[in-house]
Design a protein around this motif. Sequence first.
Motif, short mmCIF file in Angstrom:
data_model
loop_
_atom_site.label_atom_id
_atom_site.label_comp_id
_atom_site.label_asym_id
_atom_site.label_seq_id
_atom_site.Cartn_x
_atom_site.Cartn_y
_atom_site.Cartn_z
N TYR A 53 7.49 -3.82 6.60
CA TYR A 53 6.21 -3.31 6.08
C TYR A 53 5.95 -3.84 4.66
O TYR A 53 4.82 -4.13 4.29
CB TYR A 53 6.17 -1.78 6.16
N LEU A 54 7.04 -4.03 3.89
CA LEU A 54 6.87 -4.58 2.54
C LEU A 54 6.43 -6.04 2.60
O LEU A 54 5.70 -6.50 1.74
CB LEU A 54 8.18 -4.45 1.76
N GLN A 55 6.90 -6.75 3.62
CA GLN A 55 6.48 -8.14 3.77
C GLN A 55 4.97 -8.20 3.98
O GLN A 55 4.28 -9.07 3.45
CB GLN A 55 7.21 -8.80 4.94
N ILE A 56 4.44 -7.26 4.77
CA ILE A 56 3.00 -7.24 5.01
C ILE A 56 2.25 -6.88 3.73
O ILE A 56 1.25 -7.51 3.37
CB ILE A 56 2.66 -6.26 6.15
N VAL A 57 2.77 -5.88 3.01
CA VAL A 57 2.14 -5.49 1.74
C VAL A 57 2.06 -6.71 0.81
O VAL A 57 1.02 -7.02 0.25
CB VAL A 57 2.93 -4.34 1.08
N GLN A 58 3.19 -7.42 0.70
CA GLN A 58 3.22 -8.59 -0.18
C GLN A 58 2.26 -9.68 0.26
O GLN A 58 1.61 -10.31 -0.55
CB GLN A 58 4.64 -9.18 -0.19
N GLN A 59 2.22 -9.90 1.58
CA GLN A 59 1.37 -10.98 2.08
C GLN A 59 -0.11 -10.66 1.88
O GLN A 59 -0.91 -11.56 1.61
CB GLN A 59 1.69 -11.26 3.55
N VAL A 60 -0.47 -9.38 1.98
CA VAL A 60 -1.86 -9.01 1.72
C VAL A 60 -2.17 -9.20 0.23
O VAL A 60 -3.21 -9.75 -0.14
CB VAL A 60 -2.15 -7.56 2.17
N GLN A 61 -1.23 -8.77 -0.62
CA GLN A 61 -1.44 -8.93 -2.07
C GLN A 61 -1.61 -10.40 -2.43
O GLN A 61 -2.46 -10.78 -3.22
CB GLN A 61 -0.26 -8.32 -2.84
N GLU A 62 -0.76 -11.22 -1.79
CA GLU A 62 -0.83 -12.65 -2.06
C GLU A 62 -2.16 -13.24 -1.58
O GLU A 62 -2.79 -14.02 -2.27
CB GLU A 62 0.34 -13.34 -1.35
N ALA A 63 -2.57 -12.83 -0.36
CA ALA A 63 -3.83 -13.32 0.19
C ALA A 63 -5.00 -12.91 -0.70
O ALA A 63 -5.97 -13.66 -0.84
CB ALA A 63 -4.03 -12.79 1.61
N LEU A 64 -4.89 -11.74 -1.35
CA LEU A 64 -5.95 -11.30 -2.26
C LEU A 64 -5.96 -12.16 -3.52
O LEU A 64 -7.01 -12.57 -4.00
CB LEU A 64 -5.73 -9.83 -2.63
N THR A 75 4.75 0.14 11.97
CA THR A 75 5.15 -0.56 10.75
C THR A 75 3.92 -1.13 10.05
O THR A 75 3.79 -1.05 8.83
CB THR A 75 6.13 -1.70 11.10
N THR A 76 3.03 -1.72 10.84
CA THR A 76 1.80 -2.27 10.27
C THR A 76 0.98 -1.15 9.64
O THR A 76 0.46 -1.29 8.52
CB THR A 76 0.99 -2.98 11.36
N LEU A 77 0.87 -0.01 10.34
CA LEU A 77 0.10 1.11 9.81
C LEU A 77 0.72 1.64 8.53
O LEU A 77 0.02 2.03 7.60
CB LEU A 77 -0.01 2.22 10.87
N LYS A 78 2.05 1.62 8.46
CA LYS A 78 2.74 2.06 7.24
C LYS A 78 2.36 1.13 6.08
O LYS A 78 2.10 1.59 4.97
CB LYS A 78 4.25 2.04 7.48
N ALA A 79 2.36 -0.17 6.34
CA ALA A 79 1.99 -1.14 5.31
C ALA A 79 0.55 -0.90 4.87
O ALA A 79 0.25 -0.94 3.66
CB ALA A 79 2.15 -2.56 5.84
N TYR A 80 -0.34 -0.63 5.81
CA TYR A 80 -1.75 -0.42 5.46
C TYR A 80 -1.93 0.85 4.64
O TYR A 80 -2.76 0.92 3.73
CB TYR A 80 -2.61 -0.36 6.74
N ARG A 81 -1.12 1.88 4.97
CA ARG A 81 -1.20 3.11 4.17
C ARG A 81 -0.76 2.84 2.74
O ARG A 81 -1.36 3.32 1.79
CB ARG A 81 -0.31 4.20 4.78
N GLU A 82 0.29 2.03 2.60
CA GLU A 82 0.79 1.66 1.28
C GLU A 82 -0.30 0.90 0.50
O GLU A 82 -0.53 1.15 -0.68
CB GLU A 82 2.05 0.81 1.45
N LEU A 83 -0.95 -0.04 1.18
CA LEU A 83 -2.00 -0.83 0.54
C LEU A 83 -3.19 0.06 0.15
O LEU A 83 -3.85 -0.17 -0.86
CB LEU A 83 -2.47 -1.95 1.49
N GLU A 84 -3.45 1.08 0.98
CA GLU A 84 -4.53 2.02 0.70
C GLU A 84 -4.18 2.81 -0.57
O GLU A 84 -5.02 3.03 -1.43
CB GLU A 84 -4.69 2.95 1.90
N HIS A 85 -2.90 3.19 -0.63
CA HIS A 85 -2.37 3.91 -1.77
C HIS A 85 -2.55 3.11 -3.05
O HIS A 85 -2.84 3.64 -4.11
CB HIS A 85 -0.88 4.14 -1.52
N LEU A 86 -2.36 1.79 -2.96
CA LEU A 86 -2.50 0.90 -4.12
C LEU A 86 -3.97 0.63 -4.43
O LEU A 86 -4.28 -0.06 -5.40
CB LEU A 86 -1.78 -0.43 -3.85
N GLY A 87 -4.86 1.16 -3.59
CA GLY A 87 -6.29 0.98 -3.83
C GLY A 87 -6.81 -0.39 -3.43
O GLY A 87 -7.90 -0.79 -3.81
#
Lengths: 128, 317
Positions: free
Chosen positions: A15-26, A53-65
Amino acid sequence: MVEFRIDRQSGMAAYLQIVQQVQEALRLGILTAGDQLPTAARVAAVTKLNPNTTLKAYRELEHLGLVEARPGVGTFVSAAPARPRALADSPLRGELADWMGRARREGLDWTDVSALITAARAEHYPAV
Amino acid sequence: MTTADGASRWALEARGLGKRFRRVRAVQDFSVRIPAGAVCGLVGPNGAGKSTLLGMAARILRPTEGSLRVFGSPVADPAGLADTAFLAQDKPLFPQFTVEDTLRMGRELNPRWDQAVAERIVRSGKLPLGARVGSLSGGQRSRVALALAFGKRPRLLLLDEPMADLDPLAAHEVAGLLLAEAAEQGATVVMSSHRLADVATMCDHLLAVAGGRVRLAGETDELLAAHRLVTGVRLTDGVPAEIARHTVVESRTTGRQFTALIRPRGPVEGDWKIVEPGLEEVLLGYLRSPAAPPLLTAAARIDGPHGQEQEDQEVTA
């Protein structure tokens, strides 16, 4: 839309890999405000990743705004970019640079420094 | 406990479950539960009892001890049959049937059949409906078998080694299809697999068995987070006192290095390198050390596996 790549050897939680990849894509502009992230079922079909796992990553990203969930529609990149350059201006960055300079002056090579960082990381971020 | 809502919270609930084949006890003293909606990996060495467990949940084998419930109903109750789909390892299909015949068979045998779902799964693999099943590749046959299973709209899908003997591309496609459809339909999945790397990312729950008994059960994240891999310089013979205070699953010394897989009880003292182990490290640790106590997370644990006689009436040993 982006596609995620899960490295199963990295030891980093998926899930952290997804969080990182979204941050990077941004950061790179691959994702911009209003873009939709792939659904958990779509990520599962492409990467064999458990949908929770994907939903967990999305919740984390939502948390980060960074993204917002629209129930029944999907998850979208938020309009406002969150905390730009916050880390770059942080005093922690200067302290780390000073520390690394000292390590180098004392004759440590990168392997030594890297071992120290890994040890400190294991102590303070055991779950990452 | 079988209250009205408790009945559907657990896809599988085993209490003191056992299965004996003549003299051999394939499964024994098995008390564990799997929540509805989980994708649960069933892992363990060959002969550990994985297929026997799946067979009992699929109502192909009858338990000889204890009880097993699927969504709250005893496995002996035929009413629950429509809720469960089972895909055996050899994916038995009629080779002379065409793909279309196979789907028609599914339609005529299953009251809740969903032709659209089955056709979508077949179409997304670009399978010709007129092709004979016997002429298809292993990956294509797996796809037809999954179409048959998901067309049934099962609440519980049981799979025995779904990706074994598939080439890497077919295995990847089948795994992705499986997870996407399970998410779409909200089905609970229990799959046995030897591919630990796949289990680690596909499954949110884990059930590890060895010698017919539970070794690990619960949420994958929680099971991993409960363990630490400790390495350091060996200063004494045997397990150092500050490590022995914790639950030691496995330990070894190699030259001057000491390594242990532990379940920490509080902070670990001393000069150790401490990391969170991966799924494979935890699993191998438990499989190599039969004496290490099993670990079941709160969600997987059934308190008081014994003394539930009034609930075990469906089995007459």
